[in-house]
Design an enzyme around this catalytic site. Sequence first.
Site, short mmCIF file in Angstrom:
data_model
loop_
_atom_site.label_atom_id
_atom_site.label_comp_id
_atom_site.label_asym_id
_atom_site.label_seq_id
_atom_site.Cartn_x
_atom_site.Cartn_y
_atom_site.Cartn_z
N LYS A 414 0.75 -1.13 0.11
CA LYS A 414 0.14 -0.07 0.01
C LYS A 414 0.75 1.22 -0.12
O LYS A 414 2.20 1.26 0.35
CB LYS A 414 -0.93 -0.10 1.19
CG LYS A 414 -0.08 -0.17 2.67
CD LYS A 414 -0.91 -0.52 3.79
CE LYS A 414 -0.32 -0.53 4.99
NZ LYS A 414 -1.09 -0.94 6.28
N ARG A 508 -10.89 -0.89 15.05
CA ARG A 508 -10.54 -0.16 13.63
C ARG A 508 -11.51 -0.56 12.47
O ARG A 508 -12.61 -0.20 12.34
CB ARG A 508 -9.12 -0.10 13.23
CG ARG A 508 -8.91 1.02 12.31
CD ARG A 508 -7.49 1.20 11.98
NE ARG A 508 -6.92 -0.28 11.23
CZ ARG A 508 -5.74 -0.46 10.74
NH1 ARG A 508 -4.81 0.74 11.13
NH2 ARG A 508 -5.20 -1.39 10.08
N TYR A 639 13.85 31.35 2.48
CA TYR A 639 12.68 31.98 2.82
C TYR A 639 13.02 32.54 4.35
O TYR A 639 13.41 31.70 4.97
CB TYR A 639 11.55 31.07 2.87
CG TYR A 639 11.03 30.85 1.45
CD1 TYR A 639 10.65 31.97 0.48
CD2 TYR A 639 10.94 29.36 0.81
CE1 TYR A 639 10.15 31.67 -0.64
CE2 TYR A 639 10.83 29.20 -0.41
CZ TYR A 639 10.08 30.33 -1.18
OH TYR A 639 9.68 30.10 -2.37
N MET A 688 9.75 23.74 -1.19
CA MET A 688 8.88 22.70 -1.79
C MET A 688 9.81 22.01 -2.69
O MET A 688 9.79 20.75 -2.50
CB MET A 688 7.97 23.58 -2.65
CG MET A 688 7.00 22.61 -3.29
SD MET A 688 5.58 23.36 -4.32
CE MET A 688 4.72 23.71 -3.02
C1 PLP Z 1 -0.08 -1.89 6.92
C2 PLP Z 1 -0.79 -2.92 7.14
C3 PLP Z 1 0.08 -3.96 7.66
C4 PLP Z 1 1.70 -3.99 7.19
O1 PLP Z 1 2.22 -3.36 8.63
P1 PLP Z 1 3.67 -3.23 8.95
O2 PLP Z 1 3.73 -2.86 10.29
O3 PLP Z 1 4.22 -2.17 7.92
O4 PLP Z 1 4.29 -4.42 8.45
C5 PLP Z 1 -0.45 -5.13 7.80
N1 PLP Z 1 -1.79 -5.23 8.12
C6 PLP Z 1 -2.68 -4.16 8.11
C7 PLP Z 1 -4.18 -4.52 8.35
C8 PLP Z 1 -2.16 -2.99 7.46
O5 PLP Z 1 -3.06 -2.01 7.63
#
Ligand code: PLP
Length: 750
Positions: A414, A508, A639, A688
């Site tokens: 992700k 969550r 800046y 930036m």
């Molecule tokens: C992001 C995520 C992971 C990976 O987590 P890490 O701590 O980076 O290994 C695993 N499971 C879920 C549900 C996540 O959101």
Amino acid sequence: MSKAQKNYGGLDLFRLAAALLVVAIHTSPLTSVNGEADFFFTRVLARIAVPFFLMVTGHFMLAELSPGGTAFFPDRRSFLTPRLKKYLLRLSLLYGASILLYLPVGIYAGHYRELTSGGLLRMLLFDGTFYHLWYFPACILGVLLVSLLARYLTLWNITVISAVLYVIGLFGDSYFGLAEKVPVLNGMYAALFQISSYTRNGVFLAPLFLVLGVWAGQSPAGRVLFRNTDPSPSADADASAPKTMPVYILGLILSFCAMTAEAFILHRFHLQRHDSMYVFLIPVMFFLYRCLLAAPVPSKKILRTASTWIYVLHPAFIVVIRGAAKLLHLTGLLVDNSLLHYLAVCLLSLCAGFVMTWLTGLISPHLHKNAADTPCREGTGRAWIELDSAALEHNLRFLQSCLPENCRLMPAVKANAYGHGAEQIAGELNRLGIQDFCVACVSEGINLRKAGIKGQILILGCTHPDQFSLLGRYHLTQTVVDMEYARRLQQYGRRLHVHIAVDTGMHRLGIRCEDVEQIAAVYRMKNLTVDGIFTHLAASDSDTEEDRAFTESQILAFYQVADALEAKGCPCVGLHLLSSYGILNYPKAAADYVRPGIALYGVLSRPDELPPNSLLPVLSLKARVASVRTLHPGESAGYGMAFIAYRKTRIAVLSVGYADGLPRELSSGRGHVLIHGKKAPVIGRICMDQTLVDVSEIPEVSGQDTAVLIGCSGPERITAQELAEQCGTITNEILSRLGSRLPRIPKEAP
Ligand SMILES: *Cc1c(COP(=O)(O)O)cnc(C)c1O
């Protein structure tokens, strides 16, 4: 990493051959030898050239439109993607330029003498304004037609329609002698020939071969037909090719013999009005393309551009050679000897093709196909990310070594693979045998599919019901985030693959672990195929007694849910609960999968202790020194005049800024970079796109040097953990915020 390894060398080489076959069609090389031999060469063998070009176009330009068996993109307002628009524009420009180039010759030859406006339209849309130029409008029309159909129909339907059009085309081409005998057909074709002089055009010839190219591209169904053509690198050439190759070669030989027989029979009985289309041309093209895809030849981009130029320019050289031969009194040698004539045209066209390729490369890199794909080498980038694939493989093996034998890794890619570049990382992991991934949202999943990533892709977050159709289309697996969401998924009415999230204390996402009955109800939902069930641990990174107890209660609760479901007759497969810290601290709790994120990238969230070399960082962040200048005492920089030189100070301007993900918290001396293996503190406020550093202590620094922001330089090293600590955050945040404009390039071998 993965991109560069796509292996299309066979196609590239054959493009050149195909261009020379087209030259043959227009010069009839063997006429002075034997009429039948020339018929075979130019009217049979050379007829594979144009369908081949069309297939390549379908493969590379249209394949992305068809990820699955369903209509390509019913929700899109325009039926052309921006990439297709760009491609068609370029093709039209090339067509326009070619028209102009051949205008004088055409006028001289009297082509346009009695031109009506209808005739002009026919010429522009179908026949081409010069004999070889029909290909451009045919390709443009074909692409438009297929894209338009793709808005409403599945690939299978489009294939059927294209095949029908091809059959209509056949009876106006090679099989016209048969159609002619049926009065109705004869009348129809007579009318048709008023509109287009031949049926080998964008309507009847092009669509079928474009579609065949689409099948060869990325669609999963295409993978069945053209097994392992997906970009899982080199697997093509190495592993399975030796087994299937002989079959395809045999297929090619047999179908080509059949096509030759077909052509000679039609020829013998004078049935051909034209000779571009044969029945057996279809299997010939299928097998040929398959062989070329499997050929273990490295890609050669230069051949692609050169073959286009040869196609466009060769008729000009025919004219040139005829003219020159006349002047030099060499007509007998260079024109009447058809073979020498052909070779001369080929030679000149080849030279011109490569010269033009070189020239266009000089003038504008944009004229090259896929200029954007050209990796930004260290030589030119303003700032870039280097990926160490050996480190990635090392981390993968290390994590696997922590886990039970049959536990599979489902890496979290992700957030653009934590800033590393999802396409590159997932491609490399695919190559290393990983078949399961998790992402945060549907668009991330789609991007992976478009990059040709294979296997299961689990979306960890919730997808809007309006986008449920994308799940099926891109073969994505959806998380059931709660009970209400499960019902929505069920109500969508089509089969969806899901994993059920169970809430064991993170609070969550997920159905509460107490509600086993509800979870069981999800298993019974008719439209949902439950491929997995998982939970997420809230404190697996901590080893305080309290946190360990909490984690153990979560693990226990999860396995109790699994047992209860089994007892209720729900097939509990695909269990997973551990992310990076879970794997390191609770490896015994691993189930069917684990979901490592940060650890796979070779770092931990904080500067925790780990055995040396157990994990190696995959990413380095580097930037170019744009300029070096000297400040006099009292002068300010940047800046807000936040830096003021109290002595003579040499500063370097780096072309990287907070828009690239460099945290602004590192301003004014809180951070430093490495240049020539030495530390240079950040001065003033990070901008930036630019950052100022003090290089007074590193006199050897000059413009265009490389600065390291994360990674090693000489004896020094800056880790992502250090950066995170300086900014009061965790590495996950630092890395995942690295900007999208940074090119991700493979680390050069040391
Ligand atoms: C992001 C995520 C992971 C990976 O987590 P890490 O701590 O980076 O290994 C695993 N499971 C879920 C549900 C996540 O959101």
